[in-house]
Design an enzyme around this catalytic site. Structure first.
Site, PDB file in Angstrom:
ATOM      1  N   HIS A  57       0.839  -1.196   0.000  1.00 61.91           N
ATOM      2  CA  HIS A  57       0.000   0.000   0.000  1.00 61.91           C
ATOM      3  C   HIS A  57       0.871   1.241   0.000  1.00 61.91           C
ATOM      4  CE1 HIS A  57      -3.638   2.335   0.698  1.00 61.91           C
ATOM      5  NE2 HIS A  57      -2.859   3.113   1.420  1.00 61.91           N
ATOM      6  N   LYS A 109      -8.275  -0.965   6.487  1.00 62.47           N
ATOM      7  CA  LYS A 109      -8.585  -1.578   5.191  1.00 62.47           C
ATOM      8  C   LYS A 109      -7.606  -2.701   4.861  1.00 62.47           C
ATOM      9  CE  LYS A 109      -8.764   2.744   3.930  1.00 62.47           C
ATOM     10  NZ  LYS A 109      -8.916   4.090   3.383  1.00 62.47           N
ATOM     11  N   ARG A 133     -13.386  13.829   7.966  1.00 63.79           N
ATOM     12  CA  ARG A 133     -12.036  14.412   8.099  1.00 63.79           C
ATOM     13  C   ARG A 133     -11.714  15.309   6.911  1.00 63.79           C
ATOM     14  NH1 ARG A 133      -8.676   9.425   7.975  1.00 63.79           N
ATOM     15  NH2 ARG A 133      -6.912  10.842   7.989  1.00 63.79           N
ATOM     16  N   ASP A 161     -14.528   3.641   8.432  1.00 62.70           N
ATOM     17  CA  ASP A 161     -13.477   4.510   7.883  1.00 62.70           C
ATOM     18  C   ASP A 161     -14.043   5.415   6.800  1.00 62.70           C
ATOM     19  OD1 ASP A 161     -10.725   5.445   7.213  1.00 62.70           O
ATOM     20  OD2 ASP A 161     -11.219   4.444   5.329  1.00 62.70           O
ATOM     21  N   SER A 174      -6.883   4.549   9.476  1.00 61.88           N
ATOM     22  CA  SER A 174      -7.674   4.513   8.251  1.00 61.88           C
ATOM     23  C   SER A 174      -7.083   3.511   7.255  1.00 61.88           C
ATOM     24  CB  SER A 174      -7.701   5.921   7.637  1.00 61.88           C
ATOM     25  OG  SER A 174      -8.207   5.914   6.337  1.00 61.88           O
TER      26      SER A 174
HETATM   27  N1  URA Z   1      -5.381   7.151   2.657  1.00 61.23           N
HETATM   28  C1  URA Z   1      -6.337   6.571   3.450  1.00 61.23           C
HETATM   29  O1  URA Z   1      -6.894   5.534   3.102  1.00 61.23           O
HETATM   30  N2  URA Z   1      -6.651   7.158   4.592  1.00 61.23           N
HETATM   31  C2  URA Z   1      -6.071   8.296   5.028  1.00 61.23           C
HETATM   32  O2  URA Z   1      -6.412   8.763   6.092  1.00 61.23           O
HETATM   33  C3  URA Z   1      -5.091   8.894   4.209  1.00 61.23           C
HETATM   34  C4  URA Z   1      -4.764   8.303   3.021  1.00 61.23           C
END
Ligand code: URA
Ligand code: CA
Length: 429
Positions: free
Chosen positions: A82, A187, A168, A161, A183
């Site tokens: 990621h 995932k 946010r 999220d 966050s």
């Molecule tokens: N990518 C995400 O999935 N979440 C964040 O808070 C910032 C970047």
């Protein structure tokens, strides 16, 4: 339990309990806590931070708010990577096939472009027919059969999220280490891989502007991964200039193919090899330095390219585009951006470059826009290179907005007689 008391407690900087964090996440996701209280707590977290224990509980609760995949039937070699988001960064398209060629079960869930950053799913959709919406069952079956799949998130992954991220985004609370870490990791934990490689960017083209901030974020995410029983490592890398030469969907796919064929940008090649080697090192329990030459060999001898072809064919993409990249449609208009004077390319504002590519049509100005797959920018000269007046620095590919994009690009690129102190760098932690 009252949300008021939880906000008050965090406002004073105290550590929240597991029950309090669970109450907050569930209530925020199901709407029983009003958004004004949810955002008040997000702002309190932004200012007062969270301990590793609080961040882990927050992550776990967000993961548990939706579907989770169980890939344990595929063994311990499953790996995901990621990136926290960059510009001209198509390393996934190269690293994931390299890792698969080394025997890693590479199961990558990717996203679309966000703001000025590009997204792997958009890039893959420039290949005619390519299916980026595998079901969970199709995804797992493909990884089992050929050891590689890259798909968009389908189903109900971490809905808490989704809710918190949207709040946010509009309350200036995105750039908080515990909030970004939870966050992203919520995932990654939901998608089920045993091994997780994080590419955490810093610089003008990243959410984190400094190395220290990126390192703190990487360490927080590694702590979460380890608490959840996943092997987790990170590459912290600089993003002050696009990673590759190309910025834009099919332009980046074409550059990735050049890397498989021995060309393309050196930094893109290096980051791809490093990322793949780290995926393999985690999955196989080996030392990174031992894995690096193996990753290089799998890229150089064509095994990784074969894996890419296999994946594209398995996901119904037209492989002839990969074999003959000149088949990708080119943009209606190509504009040369030339050096206004001689000197060094002294600095590049990478966020502005990403925005210029977006204006040309490579990204979305509004949610729901469809990117123009052939739009974007290809650099001929990069940060630190010398240029003569009139040299072509970049070519803009577009059907729209080229005046605006050209002036954005011009404000991003500074030429100076002074040689910049720049060297691409990364650190593995
Ligand atoms: N990518 C995400 O999935 N979440 C964040 O808070 C910032 C970047
Ligand atoms: Ca300029």
């Amino acid at each position: 339990m009252r949300m008021y008391d939880i906000i008050e407690k965090k406002k004073r900087g105290a550590e929240l309990s597991e029950a309090e964090i669970r109450f907050f996440v569930r209530g925020a996701a199901d709407g029983t806590i009003p958004e004004y209280q949810t955002t008040a707590l997000l702002m309190a977290i932004y200012f007062k931070d969270m301990t590793d224990a609080e961040t882990y509980i927050l992550t776990r609760e967000m993961t548990a708010s939706g579907d989770t995949a169980d890939l344990s039937a595929l063994g311990d070699m499953t790996a995901d990577k990621h990136s926290t988001g960059g510009v001209g960064d198509t390393a996934t398209l190269i690293a994931v096939p390299i890792a698969a060629a080394l025997g890693v079960k590479a199961a990558k869930l990717s996203g679309r472009g966000l703001g000025f950053t590009g997204g792997t799913i958009d890039k893959l959709e420039s290949i005619p027919g390519f299916n980026t919406a595998l079901t969970a069952a199709e995804f797992t079956a493909q990884v089992r059969r050929i050891g590689i799949a890259v798909s968009g998130q389908t189903g109900n992954i971490a809905p808490a999220d989704k809710k918190l991220y949207a709040l946010r985004d509009v309350t200036a609370t995105v750039d908080s280490v515990p909030l970004i870490a939870s966050s992203i990791m919520s995932k990654k934990l939901a998608s089920g891989c045993k091994n997780i490689v994080l590419d955490v960017k810093y610089g003008s083209g990243a959410f984190m502007k400094t190395f220290d901030a990126a390192k703190a974020l990487a360490e927080k995410m590694i702590a979460i991964g380890k608490s959840a029983g996943r092997n987790t490592a990170a590459v912290v890398s600089e993003m002050d200039t696009p990673l590759g030469d190309a910025v834009g969907n099919s332009l980046e796919v074409r550059e990735a193919i050049r890397v498989f064929n021995g060309g393309g940008s050196r930094t893109l090649r290096e980051m791809s090899v490093v990322t793949a080697a780290l995926m393999y090192a985690l999955a196989a329990g080996k030392d990174f330095e031992e894995c690096r030459p193996l990753a290089e060999a799998a890229l150089n001898d064509g095994r990784a390219f074969e894996k890419l072809r296999e994946m594209i064919a398995a996901q119904s993409g037209d492989v002839s585009y990969i074999d003959r990249p000149e088949k990708f449609p080119t943009a209606k208009t190509v504009i040369e951006y030339k050096a206004e004077k001689s000197g060094y390319i002294f600095s590049t504002d990478c966020e502005k470059i990403g925005t210029a590519a977006m204006l040309l049509g490579a990204g979305r100005a509004a949610a729901g826009d469809k990117p123009d797959m052939s739009a974007g920018i290809v650099f001929n000269k990069k940060l630190g290179d010398t240029v003569e007046k009139g040299d072509v620095i970049a070519r803009l590919y577009t059907g729209r907005n080229y005046d605006e994009a050209l002036s954005m690009l011009d404000s991003a690129v500074k030429i100076s007689g002074e040689k910049p102190n720049y060297k691409f760098s990364y650190v593995i932690i």
